[in-house]
Design a protein around this motif. Structure first.
Motif, PDB file in Angstrom:
ATOM      1  N   MET A   1       0.855  -1.185   0.000  1.00 24.54           N
ATOM      2  CA  MET A   1       0.000   0.000   0.000  1.00 24.54           C
ATOM      3  C   MET A   1       0.896   1.242   0.000  1.00 24.54           C
ATOM      4  O   MET A   1       1.750   1.382   0.868  1.00 24.54           O
ATOM      5  N   PRO A   2       0.719   2.158  -0.949  1.00 24.31           N
ATOM      6  CA  PRO A   2       1.552   3.358  -0.979  1.00 24.31           C
ATOM      7  C   PRO A   2       1.318   4.263   0.234  1.00 24.31           C
ATOM      8  O   PRO A   2       0.276   4.193   0.875  1.00 24.31           O
ATOM      9  N   ASP A   3       2.280   5.142   0.477  1.00 21.14           N
ATOM     10  CA  ASP A   3       2.206   6.041   1.630  1.00 21.14           C
ATOM     11  C   ASP A   3       0.908   6.850   1.645  1.00 21.14           C
ATOM     12  O   ASP A   3       0.313   7.054   2.692  1.00 21.14           O
ATOM     13  N   HIS A   4       0.498   7.357   0.466  1.00 19.83           N
ATOM     14  CA  HIS A   4      -0.707   8.186   0.397  1.00 19.83           C
ATOM     15  C   HIS A   4      -1.914   7.417   0.931  1.00 19.83           C
ATOM     16  O   HIS A   4      -2.737   7.967   1.656  1.00 19.83           O
ATOM     17  N   ASP A   5      -2.033   6.154   0.580  1.00 18.63           N
ATOM     18  CA  ASP A   5      -3.146   5.338   1.060  1.00 18.63           C
ATOM     19  C   ASP A   5      -3.076   5.136   2.569  1.00 18.63           C
ATOM     20  O   ASP A   5      -4.098   5.157   3.251  1.00 18.63           O
ATOM     21  N   THR A   6      -1.889   4.942   3.105  1.00 22.81           N
ATOM     22  CA  THR A   6      -1.725   4.771   4.548  1.00 22.81           C
ATOM     23  C   THR A   6      -2.110   6.053   5.274  1.00 22.81           C
ATOM     24  O   THR A   6      -2.802   6.024   6.292  1.00 22.81           O
ATOM     25  N   TYR A   7      -1.698   7.185   4.736  1.00 22.85           N
ATOM     26  CA  TYR A   7      -2.065   8.473   5.310  1.00 22.85           C
ATOM     27  C   TYR A   7      -3.591   8.636   5.301  1.00 22.85           C
ATOM     28  O   TYR A   7      -4.191   8.995   6.314  1.00 22.85           O
ATOM     29  N   GLN A   8      -4.220   8.365   4.166  1.00 22.15           N
ATOM     30  CA  GLN A   8      -5.674   8.500   4.054  1.00 22.15           C
ATOM     31  C   GLN A   8      -6.396   7.544   5.007  1.00 22.15           C
ATOM     32  O   GLN A   8      -7.404   7.916   5.617  1.00 22.15           O
ATOM     33  N   HIS A   9      -5.869   6.337   5.156  1.00 23.58           N
ATOM     34  CA  HIS A   9      -6.447   5.355   6.083  1.00 23.58           C
ATOM     35  C   HIS A   9      -6.419   5.916   7.506  1.00 23.58           C
ATOM     36  O   HIS A   9      -7.409   5.825   8.240  1.00 23.58           O
ATOM     37  N   LEU A  10      -5.299   6.496   7.898  1.00 21.19           N
ATOM     38  CA  LEU A  10      -5.166   7.075   9.234  1.00 21.19           C
ATOM     39  C   LEU A  10      -6.150   8.235   9.434  1.00 21.19           C
ATOM     40  O   LEU A  10      -6.858   8.282  10.448  1.00 21.19           O
ATOM     41  N   ILE A  11      -6.211   9.154   8.480  1.00 19.92           N
ATOM     42  CA  ILE A  11      -7.099  10.308   8.604  1.00 19.92           C
ATOM     43  C   ILE A  11      -8.558   9.846   8.671  1.00 19.92           C
ATOM     44  O   ILE A  11      -9.342  10.356   9.482  1.00 19.92           O
ATOM     45  N   SER A  12      -8.920   8.866   7.876  1.00 17.67           N
ATOM     46  CA  SER A  12     -10.290   8.324   7.917  1.00 17.67           C
ATOM     47  C   SER A  12     -10.601   7.728   9.283  1.00 17.67           C
ATOM     48  O   SER A  12     -11.691   7.935   9.824  1.00 17.67           O
ATOM     49  N   LEU A  13      -9.639   7.005   9.850  1.00 17.42           N
ATOM     50  CA  LEU A  13      -9.816   6.420  11.183  1.00 17.42           C
ATOM     51  C   LEU A  13     -10.023   7.523  12.225  1.00 17.42           C
ATOM     52  O   LEU A  13     -10.943   7.451  13.041  1.00 17.42           O
ATOM     53  N   LEU A  14      -9.172   8.538  12.190  1.00 16.90           N
ATOM     54  CA  LEU A  14      -9.278   9.628  13.164  1.00 16.90           C
ATOM     55  C   LEU A  14     -10.597  10.384  13.008  1.00 16.90           C
ATOM     56  O   LEU A  14     -11.266  10.682  14.000  1.00 16.90           O
ATOM     57  N   ASP A  15     -10.968  10.684  11.764  1.00 12.18           N
ATOM     58  CA  ASP A  15     -12.210  11.425  11.528  1.00 12.18           C
ATOM     59  C   ASP A  15     -13.443  10.622  11.933  1.00 12.18           C
ATOM     60  O   ASP A  15     -14.352  11.148  12.574  1.00 12.18           O
ATOM     61  N   SER A  16     -13.468   9.346  11.593  1.00 17.77           N
ATOM     62  CA  SER A  16     -14.639   8.519  11.928  1.00 17.77           C
ATOM     63  C   SER A  16     -14.752   8.281  13.428  1.00 17.77           C
ATOM     64  O   SER A  16     -15.834   8.027  13.937  1.00 17.77           O
ATOM     65  N   SER A  17     -13.641   8.386  14.129  1.00 17.46           N
ATOM     66  CA  SER A  17     -13.637   8.190  15.582  1.00 17.46           C
ATOM     67  C   SER A  17     -13.874   9.491  16.330  1.00 17.46           C
ATOM     68  O   SER A  17     -13.924   9.498  17.559  1.00 17.46           O
ATOM     69  N   ARG A  18     -13.961  10.578  15.599  1.00 15.52           N
ATOM     70  CA  ARG A  18     -14.189  11.905  16.177  1.00 15.52           C
ATOM     71  C   ARG A  18     -13.136  12.259  17.231  1.00 15.52           C
ATOM     72  O   ARG A  18     -13.447  12.770  18.305  1.00 15.52           O
ATOM     73  N   VAL A  19     -11.905  11.950  16.896  1.00 14.48           N
ATOM     74  CA  VAL A  19     -10.778  12.250  17.771  1.00 14.48           C
ATOM     75  C   VAL A  19     -10.271  13.659  17.465  1.00 14.48           C
ATOM     76  O   VAL A  19     -10.210  14.073  16.306  1.00 14.48           O
ATOM     77  N   ASP A  20      -9.914  14.378  18.512  1.00 13.19           N
ATOM     78  CA  ASP A  20      -9.341  15.704  18.357  1.00 13.19           C
ATOM     79  C   ASP A  20      -7.868  15.538  17.984  1.00 13.19           C
ATOM     80  O   ASP A  20      -7.090  15.000  18.773  1.00 13.19           O
ATOM     81  N   TYR A  21      -7.515  15.959  16.776  1.00 12.05           N
ATOM     82  CA  TYR A  21      -6.121  15.886  16.342  1.00 12.05           C
ATOM     83  C   TYR A  21      -5.789  17.142  15.549  1.00 12.05           C
ATOM     84  O   TYR A  21      -6.664  17.891  15.147  1.00 12.05           O
ATOM     85  N   ARG A  22      -4.488  17.348  15.378  1.00 11.60           N
ATOM     86  CA  ARG A  22      -4.031  18.509  14.626  1.00 11.60           C
ATOM     87  C   ARG A  22      -2.984  18.058  13.626  1.00 11.60           C
ATOM     88  O   ARG A  22      -2.137  17.214  13.918  1.00 11.60           O
ATOM     89  N   ILE A  23      -3.047  18.625  12.420  1.00 19.08           N
ATOM     90  CA  ILE A  23      -2.057  18.363  11.374  1.00 19.08           C
ATOM     91  C   ILE A  23      -0.984  19.440  11.461  1.00 19.08           C
ATOM     92  O   ILE A  23      -1.291  20.624  11.633  1.00 19.08           O
ATOM     93  N   VAL A  24       0.275  19.010  11.350  1.00 21.66           N
ATOM     94  CA  VAL A  24       1.403  19.934  11.356  1.00 21.66           C
ATOM     95  C   VAL A  24       2.198  19.692  10.070  1.00 21.66           C
ATOM     96  O   VAL A  24       2.776  18.623   9.894  1.00 21.66           O
ATOM     97  N   ASP A  25       2.193  20.672   9.176  1.00 16.80           N
ATOM     98  CA  ASP A  25       3.003  20.591   7.961  1.00 16.80           C
ATOM     99  C   ASP A  25       4.392  21.143   8.265  1.00 16.80           C
ATOM    100  O   ASP A  25       4.537  22.103   9.032  1.00 16.80           O
ATOM    101  N   HIS A  26       5.418  20.540   7.659  1.00 13.58           N
ATOM    102  CA  HIS A  26       6.803  20.950   7.903  1.00 13.58           C
ATOM    103  C   HIS A  26       7.673  20.496   6.734  1.00 13.58           C
ATOM    104  O   HIS A  26       7.211  19.745   5.867  1.00 13.58           O
ATOM    105  N   ALA A  27       8.912  20.941   6.735  1.00 12.45           N
ATOM    106  CA  ALA A  27       9.862  20.498   5.713  1.00 12.45           C
ATOM    107  C   ALA A  27      10.017  18.982   5.824  1.00 12.45           C
ATOM    108  O   ALA A  27       9.909  18.416   6.920  1.00 12.45           O
ATOM    109  N   PRO A  28      10.255  18.291   4.717  1.00 16.41           N
ATOM    110  CA  PRO A  28      10.396  16.831   4.758  1.00 16.41           C
ATOM    111  C   PRO A  28      11.536  16.395   5.685  1.00 16.41           C
ATOM    112  O   PRO A  28      12.665  16.855   5.546  1.00 16.41           O
TER     113      PRO A  28
END
Length: 165
Positions: free
Chosen positions: A1-28
């Motif tokens: 499974m490519p990284d993008h799919d793993t990321y989307q899987h995680l975000i879907s899990l967090l959103d469906s669970s109604r968990v309070d989370y924050r995204i932090v963008d940064h240099a690679p």
């Protein structure tokens, strides 16, 4: 499974669970100390995630995703004892990528593969804020250790050793 799919899987899990989370963008960045500096928090608040190979006996090998605070190291002897195994060591990169469904430096503190057993140190789940790369080198997430434990359902055991010298 490519990284993008793993990321989307995680975000879907967090959103469906109604968990309070924050995204932090940064240099690679994938190295714990460096990415903590980019995100602006102490390494103790990061989840360091390492895929291990645990040889229970000559015929039985298990794969474990060990999650420890970012300022500590995995205590391989503690993992070996936890599983009653004869050997515990780091997994090869190819196996780690396949099981974690992402590349080194971006491994999540979640297991989306039933053959990858998740073990988190109690100091990880006790954190009010837990930071980790989100299956991407340029994006991290922060959520509470309590929410992490509830969603990921890790086996909680003392597996963190002292900080590396």
């Amino acid at each position: 499974m490519p990284d993008h799919d793993t990321y989307q899987h995680l975000i879907s899990l967090l959103d469906s669970s109604r968990v309070d989370y924050r995204i932090v963008d940064h240099a690679p960045e994938g190295a714990t100390e460096a990415v903590c500096a980019l995100r602006g928090h102490p390494a103790s608040e990061a989840a360091k995630c390492i895929v291990l190979r645990v040889k229970v006996d000559r015929r039985t090998t298990r794969h474990v995703l060990a999650v420890v605070p970012g300022d500590r190291r995995v205590d391989l002897d503690a993992v070996r004892e936890l599983f009653g195994a004869r050997y515990a060591g780091f997994s090869d990169a190819e196996t780690a990528e396949r099981l974690a469904r992402t590349v080194p430096g971006t491994v999540l503190p979640f297991s989306f593969d039933p053959t990858l057993e998740l073990v988190a140190d109690p100091d990880v789940v006790a954190r009010p804020r837990l930071y980790f790369n989100a299956a991407r080198l340029d994006r991290s997430l922060v959520l509470s250790g309590t929410d992490y434990a509830r969603l990921a359902q890790p086996r909680v055991a003392r597996i963190a050793g002292p900080a590396p010298a």
